[in-house]
Motif scaffolding. Structure first.
Motif, mmCIF file in Angstrom:
data_model
loop_
_atom_site.group_PDB
_atom_site.id
_atom_site.type_symbol
_atom_site.label_atom_id
_atom_site.label_comp_id
_atom_site.label_asym_id
_atom_site.label_seq_id
_atom_site.Cartn_x
_atom_site.Cartn_y
_atom_site.Cartn_z
ATOM 1 N N LYS A 290 -6.310 -1.380 5.786
ATOM 2 C CA LYS A 290 -5.774 -2.696 6.137
ATOM 3 C C LYS A 290 -4.536 -2.597 7.028
ATOM 4 C CE LYS A 290 -7.350 -4.767 1.848
ATOM 5 N NZ LYS A 290 -8.574 -5.374 2.381
ATOM 6 N N LEU A 291 -4.277 -1.396 7.507
ATOM 7 C CA LEU A 291 -3.016 -1.158 8.199
ATOM 8 C C LEU A 291 -2.901 -1.922 9.514
ATOM 9 C CD1 LEU A 291 -0.623 0.412 7.304
ATOM 10 C CD2 LEU A 291 -1.493 2.433 8.463
ATOM 11 N N ASP A 292 -4.026 -2.178 10.165
ATOM 12 C CA ASP A 292 -3.971 -2.832 11.473
ATOM 13 C C ASP A 292 -4.069 -4.343 11.380
ATOM 14 O OD1 ASP A 292 -3.806 -0.383 12.671
ATOM 15 O OD2 ASP A 292 -5.984 -0.149 12.807
ATOM 16 N N ASP A 293 -4.158 -4.870 10.163
ATOM 17 C CA ASP A 293 -4.344 -6.309 10.030
ATOM 18 C C ASP A 293 -3.340 -6.877 9.022
ATOM 19 O OD1 ASP A 293 -5.219 -8.882 9.771
ATOM 20 O OD2 ASP A 293 -7.348 -8.361 9.662
ATOM 21 N N PRO A 294 -2.139 -7.204 9.508
ATOM 22 C CA PRO A 294 -1.084 -7.628 8.582
ATOM 23 C C PRO A 294 -1.496 -8.816 7.709
ATOM 24 C CG PRO A 294 -0.254 -7.580 10.854
ATOM 25 C CD PRO A 294 -1.688 -7.161 10.899
ATOM 26 N N GLU B 213 7.626 -0.799 11.621
ATOM 27 C CA GLU B 213 6.897 -1.920 12.220
ATOM 28 C C GLU B 213 6.820 -3.149 11.301
ATOM 29 O OE1 GLU B 213 3.266 -0.685 14.114
ATOM 30 O OE2 GLU B 213 2.455 -2.709 13.995
ATOM 31 N N GLU B 214 6.480 -2.932 10.031
ATOM 32 C CA GLU B 214 6.321 -4.083 9.126
ATOM 33 C C GLU B 214 7.654 -4.801 8.919
ATOM 34 O OE1 GLU B 214 3.631 -5.501 8.030
ATOM 35 O OE2 GLU B 214 4.724 -6.970 6.850
ATOM 36 N N GLN C 114 0.187 -10.986 16.711
ATOM 37 C CA GLN C 114 0.130 -11.068 15.242
ATOM 38 C C GLN C 114 0.802 -12.334 14.731
ATOM 39 O OE1 GLN C 114 1.963 -7.314 14.399
ATOM 40 N NE2 GLN C 114 -0.002 -6.215 14.304
ATOM 41 N N MET C 115 1.902 -12.723 15.367
ATOM 42 C CA MET C 115 2.578 -13.961 14.950
ATOM 43 C C MET C 115 1.653 -15.153 15.161
ATOM 44 S SD MET C 115 5.408 -13.433 13.544
ATOM 45 C CE MET C 115 5.674 -11.733 13.165
ATOM 46 N N SER D 121 0.792 -1.228 0.000
ATOM 47 C CA SER D 121 0.000 0.000 0.000
ATOM 48 C C SER D 121 0.827 1.283 0.000
ATOM 49 C CB SER D 121 -0.899 0.016 1.238
ATOM 50 O OG SER D 121 -0.104 0.202 2.404
ATOM 51 N N ASN D 122 2.127 1.185 0.142
ATOM 52 C CA ASN D 122 3.019 2.340 0.293
ATOM 53 C C ASN D 122 2.842 3.064 1.625
ATOM 54 O OD1 ASN D 122 4.522 2.220 -2.113
ATOM 55 N ND2 ASN D 122 4.516 4.431 -2.252
ATOM 56 N N GLU D 123 2.000 2.509 2.495
ATOM 57 C CA GLU D 123 1.823 3.156 3.797
ATOM 58 C C GLU D 123 2.980 2.837 4.747
ATOM 59 O OE1 GLU D 123 -2.850 3.111 4.685
ATOM 60 O OE2 GLU D 123 -2.069 1.263 3.830
#
Lengths: 483, 92
Positions: free
Chosen positions: A412-416, A351-352, B27-28, A129-131
């Motif tokens: 969708k940022l909070d749901d990897p 974070e990611e 999350q993991m 998303s480039n976010e």
């Protein structure tokens, strides 16, 4: 003028109806006009670009010709450009100045290109998303509340908004094709090994490939002719003859077999409007004389899981080099070597990136290697075999690129895991190493939809033939974002 | 499966905050549960793929590069260097 394709601009330059300086100035005027809204770039190289344009004009005046002579292009900010920053949209590389050019950059220079600047991306190419950029998010020119896709979202947005004539991006799991689909441009991920990765900052080395984002398939063919080929500085670049891809533009598609993988329309929760546009695209190809055959890629549903094991494992290894010693960011807070490493990496990565390093570290760690990493490599074999079987029955596979059109920033940022599943239709091509392309084929919710074409190893030419014929018969690629 | 975030942070050389540790553990859990679906597949006897092109070693003569970084001293890229050496905090 800034709306020209490479083909159009080269013709005007050759006929001396336009100078490269005029074209480059027009592109920068466009940047000044829209960049506040789109934010496609991390940094611009305006002065140097104008110098390069002047040089190009001198060469043109002297009667020289080269495939990209005088054409303003943009580069994703993980492709090294000598003497310029290459940040990977990460704090850890924010002040890093590349000491050398990537091989693709040398090739672009030899072909006469003008480099406008470096485009935004998800940090270390990790994202859809480039976010995940350290600098700022990029907005989709088709809807400024929408993401441009990722990770090459800066490049796709810049091409879509005509802030450059074409751009290079990189694709590890869909990072060229998904943003191309979201922004209504053409994006080609070449066969693994077709384009040198020397000077490309590594994310997952067995999957990464550099490729073009362009306004037309014909432009992608021109760029592939320039950037492809064996490079002694990349031992994984393949020693396979590089065809003249522009010849593929002349070929007909009559009698070619188009494989339709049924799983792509039953897995991944495809949006009905996206499905409709893709099915209509397939019908257009049939009406041009292609013969549709149903093929099966039965392991599609396992591709995301396989990809995240392999890509994260490789990333955790590749990113271990960022230790605050030799280059890049270093923490202020340390009193011994180990906590210097730990604090540098904690402060320097977003974070990611940390999430993927942790996942990659886990799947490679003692006691879990066999259950995760080795299992993933075995399923990768099954996925690769699926494509070998399917491409034994057809010349090109047609499928959607994404399950839905560009989603909203923040959605969708909070749901990897949901973000990872956005890549369900693109990542198999990376796991199998095959070439794949996204071309605009319609609209859903007023936003562009991409049609994905996938081919056999080193057969980008067939994708170019089919994609070009499609663009001759349709006008989706000429539609303009409402900017 | 037991996911030990403390151990992973040590292996990955990441000084995670307590907040990050909690979120990442969470999350993991979700991501690894999703990955478990690979166990539906029988992969007995399947060769693992490390690399799609099946490359073998590539050798070259051990000679200086054609175009060395002539004017560039790589040590100058370091965030902390002194008299041509990298500076790091004390190790012992």
């Amino acid at each position: 003028m800034h709306r020209s394709t490479i083909t159009q601009a080269r013709e005007l330059l050759r006929q001396k109806k336009l100078s490269s300086v005029q074209l480059t100035e027009a592109v920068f005027a466009r940047v000044d006009q829209v960049e506040d809204k789109v934010k496609a770039f991390v940094h611009l190289t305006r002065e140097k670009a104008l110098q390069q344009a002047q040089n190009a004009d001198t060469r043109i005046a002297a009667g020289e010709d080269a495939p990209l002579l005088g054409i303003p292009l943009a580069l994703k900010d993980l492709i090294c450009t000598e003497g310029h920053r290459t940040t990977c949209s990460s704090k850890i590389l924010d002040q890093f100045v590349s000491p050398y050019n990537a091989t693709v950059v040398e090739k672009l220079h030899q072909a006469g290109a003008v480099i406008v600047g470096k485009t935004n991306m998800d940090e270390f190419a990790m994202g859809s998303s480039n976010e995940n950029s350290y600098h700022h998010p990029t907005m989709n020119p088709w809807g400024l509340d929408r993401v441009p896709g990722g990770s090459s979202g800066g490049s796709s947005a810049a091409v879509s908004a005509h802030e450059c004539v074409a751009a290079l991006g990189s694709d590890t799991g869909g990072s060229i094709r998904q943003p191309a689909a979201f922004c209504g441009v053409t994006g080609l991920k070449p066969t693994y090994g077709r384009v040198s990765r020397f000077g490309l900052v590594a994310f997952a080395s067995s999957l990464d490939q550099i490729g073009p984002l362009t306004k037309t398939v014909a432009d992608a063919a021109t760029l592939m002719n320039v950037i492809g080929g064996k490079d002694p500085r990349d031992s994984t670049s393949a020693d396979v003859p590089l065809p003249d891809f522009t010849q593929a533009l002349q070929k007909d598609v009559k009698g070619m077999k188009l494989g339709i993988p049924k799983e792509y329309f039953s897995t991944g929760g495809i949006n009905p409007d996206v499905e409709k546009a893709v099915q209509e695209g397939i019908r257009t190809l049939e009406s041009m004389g292609m013969q549709a055959v149903e093929v099966s890629l039965p392991h599609l549903d396992y591709a995301v899981a396989t990809y995240y094991i392999i890509a994260c494992a490789e990333a955790s290894t590749n990113l271990s080099r960022y230790d605050g010693v030799k280059y890049g960011y270093r923490t202020e807070k340390s009193d011994n070597l180990v906590n210097m490493y730990e604090n540098t990496r904690e402060e320097g990565f977003g974070e990611e990136v940390k999430r993927r390093i942790i996942l990659g570290t886990f799947v490679l760690s003692s006691g879990y290697y066999d259950a995760y990493y080795l299992k993933g490599q075995k399923v990768r074999t099954l996925i690769k075999q699926d494509f070998e079987n399917a491409l034994g029955q057809c010349d090109v596979i047609a499928a959607p690129v994404t399950p839905y059109p560009a989603f909203k920033l923040g959605e969708k940022l909070d749901d990897p895991l949901q973000m990872y599943l956005a890549d369900i239709y693109t990542i198999s091509a990376n796991l199998a190493g095959i070439p794949a392309m996204s071309i605009p084929c319609g609209f859903a919710e007023g936003l562009p939809v991409g049609l994905q074409l996938m081919g056999r190893h080193f057969d980008e030419a067939s994708l170019i033939t089919v994609g070009h014929k499609f663009q001759q018969a349709t006008d989706f690629h000429t539609k303009q974002a409402p900017l | 499966m037991s996911f030990d975030i403390e151990h992973m942070a040590v292996l990955a050389r990441l000084k995670l905050t307590p907040d990050e540790k909690e979120r990442l553990t969470d999350q993991m859990g979700t991501i690894l549960a999703y990955i478990e679906k690979l166990n539906e597949l029988n992969t007995d006897g399947v060769e693992p793929t490390a690399h799609v092109l099946g490359l073998s070693n590539v050798f070259r003569d051990d000679e200086p590069a054609e175009k060395p970084l002539a004017d560039h001293n790589p040590i100058s890229d370091s965030p902390a260097h002194n008299k041509g050496h990298y500076e790091v905090p004390k190790i012992l």
